[in-house]
Enzyme design. Structure first.
Site, mmCIF file in Angstrom:
data_model
loop_
_atom_site.group_PDB
_atom_site.id
_atom_site.type_symbol
_atom_site.label_atom_id
_atom_site.label_comp_id
_atom_site.label_asym_id
_atom_site.label_seq_id
_atom_site.Cartn_x
_atom_site.Cartn_y
_atom_site.Cartn_z
ATOM 1 N N ASP A 219 49.382 78.789 56.772
ATOM 2 C CA ASP A 219 50.486 79.000 57.716
ATOM 3 C C ASP A 219 51.814 78.841 56.970
ATOM 4 O O ASP A 219 51.837 78.665 55.745
ATOM 5 C CB ASP A 219 50.377 78.050 58.919
ATOM 6 C CG ASP A 219 50.816 76.634 58.562
ATOM 7 O OD1 ASP A 219 50.844 76.293 57.352
ATOM 8 O OD2 ASP A 219 51.142 75.863 59.480
ATOM 9 N N CYS B 63 61.913 64.946 49.409
ATOM 10 C CA CYS B 63 61.154 64.774 48.168
ATOM 11 C C CYS B 63 60.995 63.294 47.799
ATOM 12 O O CYS B 63 59.987 62.909 47.215
ATOM 13 C CB CYS B 63 61.821 65.536 47.021
ATOM 14 S SG CYS B 63 61.967 67.308 47.367
ATOM 15 N N GLU C 72 45.377 75.992 68.396
ATOM 16 C CA GLU C 72 45.815 76.946 67.372
ATOM 17 C C GLU C 72 46.525 78.155 67.987
ATOM 18 O O GLU C 72 47.501 78.643 67.451
ATOM 19 C CB GLU C 72 44.635 77.390 66.504
ATOM 20 C CG GLU C 72 44.197 76.328 65.516
ATOM 21 C CD GLU C 72 45.317 75.907 64.577
ATOM 22 O OE1 GLU C 72 46.189 76.728 64.264
ATOM 23 O OE2 GLU C 72 45.338 74.733 64.171
ATOM 24 N N TYR D 290 44.380 83.796 59.854
ATOM 25 C CA TYR D 290 44.795 82.393 59.906
ATOM 26 C C TYR D 290 43.971 81.613 60.939
ATOM 27 O O TYR D 290 43.436 80.538 60.644
ATOM 28 C CB TYR D 290 46.299 82.269 60.244
ATOM 29 C CG TYR D 290 46.609 80.847 60.649
ATOM 30 C CD1 TYR D 290 46.784 79.877 59.679
ATOM 31 C CD2 TYR D 290 46.627 80.475 61.994
ATOM 32 C CE1 TYR D 290 46.980 78.553 60.031
ATOM 33 C CE2 TYR D 290 46.819 79.157 62.349
ATOM 34 C CZ TYR D 290 47.002 78.205 61.374
ATOM 35 O OH TYR D 290 47.169 76.893 61.726
ATOM 36 N N CYS E 191 57.757 68.221 53.453
ATOM 37 C CA CYS E 191 58.251 69.383 52.689
ATOM 38 C C CYS E 191 58.760 70.425 53.681
ATOM 39 O O CYS E 191 58.256 71.536 53.783
ATOM 40 C CB CYS E 191 57.123 69.942 51.824
ATOM 41 S SG CYS E 191 57.691 71.124 50.591
HETATM 42 S S1 SF4 Z 1 58.384 67.027 46.035
HETATM 43 FE FE1 SF4 Z 1 59.740 67.942 47.542
HETATM 44 S S2 SF4 Z 1 59.588 70.165 47.257
HETATM 45 FE FE2 SF4 Z 1 57.860 69.221 46.165
HETATM 46 S S3 SF4 Z 1 56.198 69.302 47.620
HETATM 47 FE FE3 SF4 Z 1 57.172 67.314 47.890
HETATM 48 S S4 SF4 Z 1 58.732 67.576 49.504
HETATM 49 FE FE4 SF4 Z 1 58.072 69.605 48.792
#
Ligand code: SF4
Length: 298
Positions: free
Chosen positions: A145, A207, A44, A127, A200
């Site tokens: 984080d 997505c 960490e 954290y 993400c």
């Molecule tokens: S759908 Fe896209 S923006 Fe939403 S949490 Fe998943 S990767 Fe992130």
């Protein structure tokens, strides 16, 4: 699952994110069941501002040399700075050394499992205390984080990016998103962080591969673009940070004291070089000796 305002709820995210994590988590040594709290703590400290790929070799070497806090605590702090190598932000090495000494003095050499005791260690902030308590001891804490802030901002509040700096609202959102029971909360903490690291991501979220795309507030809102203040990437070339890194590299490579004129050869701009050296001394990363010589702290 949506709340009364039509926004996705955190509970709806737990199961798919945990299933995704079970199938996709990276195999990392500090996540091994027998890694132990010291290994989690070392990881960490190292990972706070350095990517996994650069941390891995330094982490392995560190634990090989100092498998327990006491092994590090009895060494001079300069050895921690030397072993930090090129991970950057080397004050973390001094703080980890000081934390190891405090663990020996206050806790008999074992990393404490109590959140308040962790928070009282040198260099351990909100954290890091939450991360160690959650990842090493399976406790229920919001571990917030950059990756977690981004996932929660998008999935729960529908914005493209979180605020530039962490806020109390981020912490409240992360607490509200925690599963109720302790073991699930601990798994959620690492799983949501991994989702932010692998799927993400900051610039190009994947997505299409995301386990919560059908529930994500940002996607459901049509993926609106970021409209906040400009986010600048950190530059390194030509900065005082780079000058400090060059000076420290010379000192790390030396077995003892180094004359100032040897340090002078490592950076061309004398004003910047002297400012960087003064900063290193002020931070306790470099020790000035007589006759214009310097060394790592003893
Ligand atoms: S759908 Fe896209 S923006 Fe939403 S949490 Fe998943 S990767 Fe992130």
């Amino acid at each position: 699952m949506l709340d009364q305002s039509g926004s996705p709820t955190a509970e709806a995210l737990h199961a798919p994110v945990l299933r995704w994590y079970d199938a996709n988590a990276r195999v990392l040594p500090w996540r091994e069941p027998d890694a132990g709290a010291w290994a989690v703590m070392v990881s960490e400290f190292m990972l706070q501002q350095t990517p996994v790929s650069r941390v891995l070799p330094a982490y392995e070497a560190w634990l090989e040399r100092w498998p327990k806090p006491v092994d590090l605590a009895v060494e001079p702090p300069g050895e921690a700075v030397r072993a930090w190598d090129r991970l950057g932000y080397p004050r973390r090495a001094l703080r980890l050394h000081a934390a190891a000494q405090a663990i020996v003095e206050r806790h008999g050499g074992d990393v404490p499992d109590d959140h308040a005791a962790l928070l009282a260690l040198p260099g351990v902030g909100t954290y890091t205390a939450a991360a160690i308590a959650s990842f090493a001891f399976g406790q229920r804490h919001a571990v917030v984080d950059t990756n977690v802030r981004r996932v929660l901002a998008r999935a729960l509040t529908g914005v493209a990016q979180p605020t530039i700096s962490p806020t109390a609202a981020d912490q409240r959102l992360a607490v509200s998103a925690l599963p109720a029971d302790e073991p699930t909360a601990a798994r959620w903490a690492v799983a949501s962080m991994e989702l932010g690291a692998l799927v993400c991501t900051a610039r190009t979220p994947r997505c299409g591969d995301c386990p919560i795309r059908s529930r994500c507030a940002w996607v459901l809102a049509g993926s609106p673009p970021y409209d906040g203040p400009p986010r600048r990437g950190q530059t390194y070339e030509g900065t005082d940070r780079q000058a400090r890194g060059r000076l420290l590299a010379v000192l790390r490579a030396a077995s003892g004291a180094v004359p100032k004129k040897t340090l002078d050869a490592s950076w061309p701009d004398a004003t910047q070089r002297d400012r960087a050296l003064d900063g290193l001394v002020a931070d306790g990363l470099v020790e000035p000796l007589g006759r214009n010589r310097y060394r790592l702290p003893s």
